[in-house]
Design a protein around this motif. Structure first.
Motif, mmCIF file in Angstrom:
data_model
loop_
_atom_site.group_PDB
_atom_site.id
_atom_site.type_symbol
_atom_site.label_atom_id
_atom_site.label_comp_id
_atom_site.label_asym_id
_atom_site.label_seq_id
_atom_site.Cartn_x
_atom_site.Cartn_y
_atom_site.Cartn_z
ATOM 1 N N GLU A 37 -36.972 18.365 4.744
ATOM 2 C CA GLU A 37 -37.334 18.980 3.449
ATOM 3 C C GLU A 37 -36.114 19.629 2.803
ATOM 4 O O GLU A 37 -35.882 19.496 1.598
ATOM 5 N N GLU A 38 -35.352 20.325 3.642
ATOM 6 C CA GLU A 38 -34.197 21.073 3.154
ATOM 7 C C GLU A 38 -33.132 20.128 2.578
ATOM 8 O O GLU A 38 -32.573 20.372 1.501
ATOM 9 N N VAL A 39 -32.896 19.027 3.287
ATOM 10 C CA VAL A 39 -31.921 18.033 2.819
ATOM 11 C C VAL A 39 -32.394 17.438 1.490
ATOM 12 O O VAL A 39 -31.616 17.307 0.537
ATOM 13 N N LEU A 40 -33.685 17.111 1.423
ATOM 14 C CA LEU A 40 -34.201 16.485 0.205
ATOM 15 C C LEU A 40 -34.143 17.451 -0.982
ATOM 16 O O LEU A 40 -33.836 17.044 -2.107
ATOM 17 N N GLU A 41 -34.375 18.719 -0.699
ATOM 18 C CA GLU A 41 -34.302 19.714 -1.762
ATOM 19 C C GLU A 41 -32.868 19.845 -2.283
ATOM 20 O O GLU A 41 -32.632 19.868 -3.500
ATOM 21 N N ASP A 42 -31.925 19.907 -1.350
ATOM 22 C CA ASP A 42 -30.497 19.978 -1.696
ATOM 23 C C ASP A 42 -30.118 18.742 -2.532
ATOM 24 O O ASP A 42 -29.490 18.842 -3.599
#
Ligand code: AMP
Ligand code: GLY
Length: 413
Positions: free
Chosen positions: A239-244
């Motif tokens: 999720e964090e990677v996709l948000e970034d």
């Protein structure tokens, strides 16, 4: 309706397969296609590659929609030419296709719009480039500016290697013009992901993430290939990677496209590197990935033609793109010797639709499927988990054989 798909690889077979599922579609022409695509209902090959002839065909046959697979016709302006005649086509204009067609253009675009990417310098003069590599830190990445069929990137461990790469690209001209100008770029350490997106110029929607396996041997060893297999989703895309990615790469890209007034309706493929310092953009491709497409489209729950038509009519903001649960894996079967020299013309056993197969280097001679290229075909599997998907893809591959068939045993593992 009639649909025309441009291209001849495994990606195009997967595109034809998915398009043919739309009940409004009566016929899918694949130009030039390959010997395996015709196993799909409604699909046939069309032996035309010239852009003007393709446009005349689309016009005379009243083709409702054209979908372009590879980058070369896009950079050559196929979209501009079709649009001039009022034909509906999915892909970026030739100017927008420079995002893939010129690495210098795309890196300058990234810099201008604050998109996180490796530090770089560009050169058209070998002496200046040689001077630069005397003082840079290693490893360093040397890239040909133009299209080089995926071979225009050289990771150099020291000055000697970088000098050789620069000489090959700029003086020996191994890429026939495409390496006359180069980028010299900071080396990034991390894991790669491929994120396809679709845009109509106003809205951009990411697809499920994916991962290519570029090297020829297990464990990511050996020379790079066109891709030996893919999985979706990519397990590193948290999720964090996709948000970034969405906030710092995808949305600024759309803003850049708008500010530069680029006519972009189509796919933007983001090749990203997930590093300890966050997500970096390695490159844009202006079309779907191969073999990523063969792992992504089997998971698409929405209708692909509806999605493309929403984009072409600039109504993407109303479209709800849906995905199936689970994972998909595709494994490439290649000819022995690929990516160097290989023989072709061997009979393929088990080339059947029920084995979840997409053809690339396949021809049909006297009713017999035979090998005709380096990457011959993929089989894919869909499962509740990645492990299941991998197992099913390999089970399907076991049902297929040809003389000298080579495949990696660690796709998705
Ligand atoms: P590209 O055509 O730019 O995607 O480069 C092809 C491959 O080279 C990528 O998929 C990476 O594996 C590798 N590569 C490209 N640029 C870099 C970089 N700056 N650092 C590390 N690896 C890179
Ligand atoms: N799989 C990488 C590409 O299509 O360029």
């Amino acid at each position: 309706m009639k649909v025309l798909v441009i291209g001849s690889g495994g990606r195009e077979h997967a595109i034809c397969w998915k398009i043919a599922q739309n009940p409004r579609v009566d016929r899918v022409f694949c130009a030039p296609g390959n010997g395996g695509i015709e196993i799909e209902d409604k699909c046939s090959n069309l032996n035309i590659t010239d852009i003007d002839e393709l446009r005349d065909f689309a016009s005379e046959e009243k083709v409702a929609l054209t979908v372009v697979g590879p980058e070369v016709p896009l950079t050559e302006g196929i979209v501009d030419k079709f649009k001039e005649k009022g034909l509906s086509i999915f892909g970026p204009s030739s100017k927008a296709a420079l995002l893939e067609g010129s690495k210098i253009y795309s890196k300058n675009f990234m810099r201008k719009y604050g998109i996180k990417t490796a530090e770089y310098a560009d050169f058209d003069d070998i002496d200046k480039a040689l001077e630069y590599i005397e003082n840079c830190s290693y490893p360093v990445v040397v890239k040909a500016d133009g299209l080089a069929a995926g071979k225009g990137v050289s990771i150099c461990e020291n000055y000697g290697e970088a000098k050789t790469a620069l000489e090959n690209f700029m003086i020996k001209d191994v890429f026939k013009g495409a390496g006359k100008k180069v980028i010299v770029e900071e080396f990034l350490q991390g894991v790669e992901a491929s994120i396809l997106t679709v845009t109509d110029g106003n809205t951009i929607i990411p697809f499920i993430s994916s991962k290519d396996h570029k090297q020829i041997y297990d464990g990511g060893r050996g020379p790079n290939t066109g891709g030996m297999g893919a999985i979706a989703p990519n397990p590193y895309c948290s999720e964090e990677v996709l948000e970034d990615f969405e906030k710092n790469i995808m949305l600024p890209t759309l803003k850049g496209i708008q500010q530069e007034n680029l006519d972009y309706t189509g796919i933007i493929f983001f090749g990203i590197m997930i590093t300890k310092k966050g997500v970096y953009l390695l490159e844009y491709n202006v079309r779907m990935g191969d073999p990523e497409t063969q792992a992504v489209l089997p998971l698409m729950k929405s209708d692909f033609v509806d999605l493309i038509q929403a984009a072409v009519s600039k109504k993407l903001s109303d479209f709800k793109l849906e995905w199936k649960e689970g994972a998909c894996c595709c494994v490439v079967a290649a000819s022995k010797g690929y990516p160097a020299k290989y023989e072709t013309g061997f009979e393929i056993n088990g080339f059947k639709k029920e084995n979840n197969i997409f053809a690339a280097g396949v021809k049909k001679e006297d009713g017999v499927f035979k090998t005709s290229g380096g990457r011959v075909l993929v089989t894919y599997g869909i499962g509740a988990s990645l492990e299941d998907a991998v197992e099913y893809a390999y089970e399907n591959l076991k049902k297929v054989s040809f003389n000298g068939m080579y495949f990696r045993k660690d796709i998705g593992k």
